[in-house]
Scaffold this active site. Sequence first.
Site, short mmCIF file in Angstrom:
data_model
loop_
_atom_site.label_atom_id
_atom_site.label_comp_id
_atom_site.label_asym_id
_atom_site.label_seq_id
_atom_site.Cartn_x
_atom_site.Cartn_y
_atom_site.Cartn_z
N GLY A 148 0.77 -1.25 0.00
CA GLY A 148 0.00 0.00 0.00
C GLY A 148 0.80 1.29 0.00
O GLY A 148 0.32 2.31 0.50
N ASN A 202 -5.27 2.42 -13.09
CA ASN A 202 -4.23 1.51 -12.60
C ASN A 202 -2.87 2.17 -12.80
O ASN A 202 -2.71 3.02 -13.68
CB ASN A 202 -4.28 0.20 -13.39
N HIS A 226 1.17 1.06 -13.47
CA HIS A 226 1.96 -0.10 -13.88
C HIS A 226 3.44 0.31 -13.92
O HIS A 226 3.77 1.38 -14.42
CB HIS A 226 1.50 -0.57 -15.26
N GLY A 229 -8.38 -5.58 -21.55
CA GLY A 229 -7.11 -6.25 -21.81
C GLY A 229 -6.19 -6.13 -20.60
O GLY A 229 -6.55 -5.55 -19.58
C1 GRF Z 1 3.37 -0.97 -7.76
O1 GRF Z 1 4.65 -1.26 -8.26
C2 GRF Z 1 2.41 -0.75 -8.90
O2 GRF Z 1 3.02 -0.22 -10.04
C3 GRF Z 1 1.91 -2.15 -9.19
O3 GRF Z 1 1.81 -2.76 -7.93
C4 GRF Z 1 2.75 -2.16 -7.03
C5 GRF Z 1 1.97 -1.74 -5.82
O4 GRF Z 1 2.81 -1.29 -4.79
N1 GRF Z 1 0.66 -2.12 -9.91
P1 GRF Z 1 2.21 -0.67 -3.45
O5 GRF Z 1 1.32 -1.75 -2.82
O6 GRF Z 1 1.41 0.55 -3.81
O7 GRF Z 1 3.39 -0.35 -2.60
#
Ligand code: GRF
Length: 206
Positions: free
Chosen positions: A14, A109, A111, A145
């Site tokens: 988190g 999201n 990524h 996707g």
């Molecule tokens: C991050 O690297 C994000 O890009 C990916 O999941 C990870 C989540 O990290 N989708 P956190 O739980 O917010 O520290």
Amino acid sequence: MPEKILGVLASGRGTNLKAIIDAIDAGKLNAKIGAVISDNPDAAALSYALSRGIPAACIDRKQYGSKEAFEQAILDVLAGCRAELVVLAGFMRILSSHFIKSFPNRIMNIHPSLLPAFPGTNAQKQALDRGVKVSGCTVHFVDEGVDSGPIIMQKSLPVLENDTEVSLSNRILHIEHMTYPAAIGLYCAGLLEIKDGKIRILHSPS
Ligand code: GRF
């Protein structure tokens, strides 16, 4: 403009959730988190949300007989807090078409790569294995996707010669913490326009 209500879905530690909460508390993001929802009872994101006075719910897939019922439980919590935008912050489950259609272009999201390069899991390892010299993070809307929806914002950084998966992941995470609140802020300010699967950032009137 009234503050937007966010529903945050997180499965793990988190840190992006924390960055979003910090941005709200600092007055940099005109939003309120209506609920943090995790599929993982042990997610640090859940206890962290509670420690900051934010409603948090664990919706454990194991407690539901089907994916539909599990997702409906999440949708019910989102409806209960009147979430307008769903923010995926390290949520480790693929959402069904039904769920995505319930929030069209209203699920974001982040990524850890410059999409469309290296979608899916282990994006940082994929980048190192391919030998790219630049990587970064991408905030996008979620479509049906894998990491393929309209791109909202990207930030890049150099891949260093001695980078490991851990060091690259940490440096990308650091820029994620600035990029995600900024992208959510554009949505909250009504500055994202989507046309033909592409996003145009409108200029703020101020
Ligand atoms: C991050 O690297 C994000 O890009 C990916 O999941 C990870 C989540 O990290 N989708 P956190 O739980 O917010 O520290």
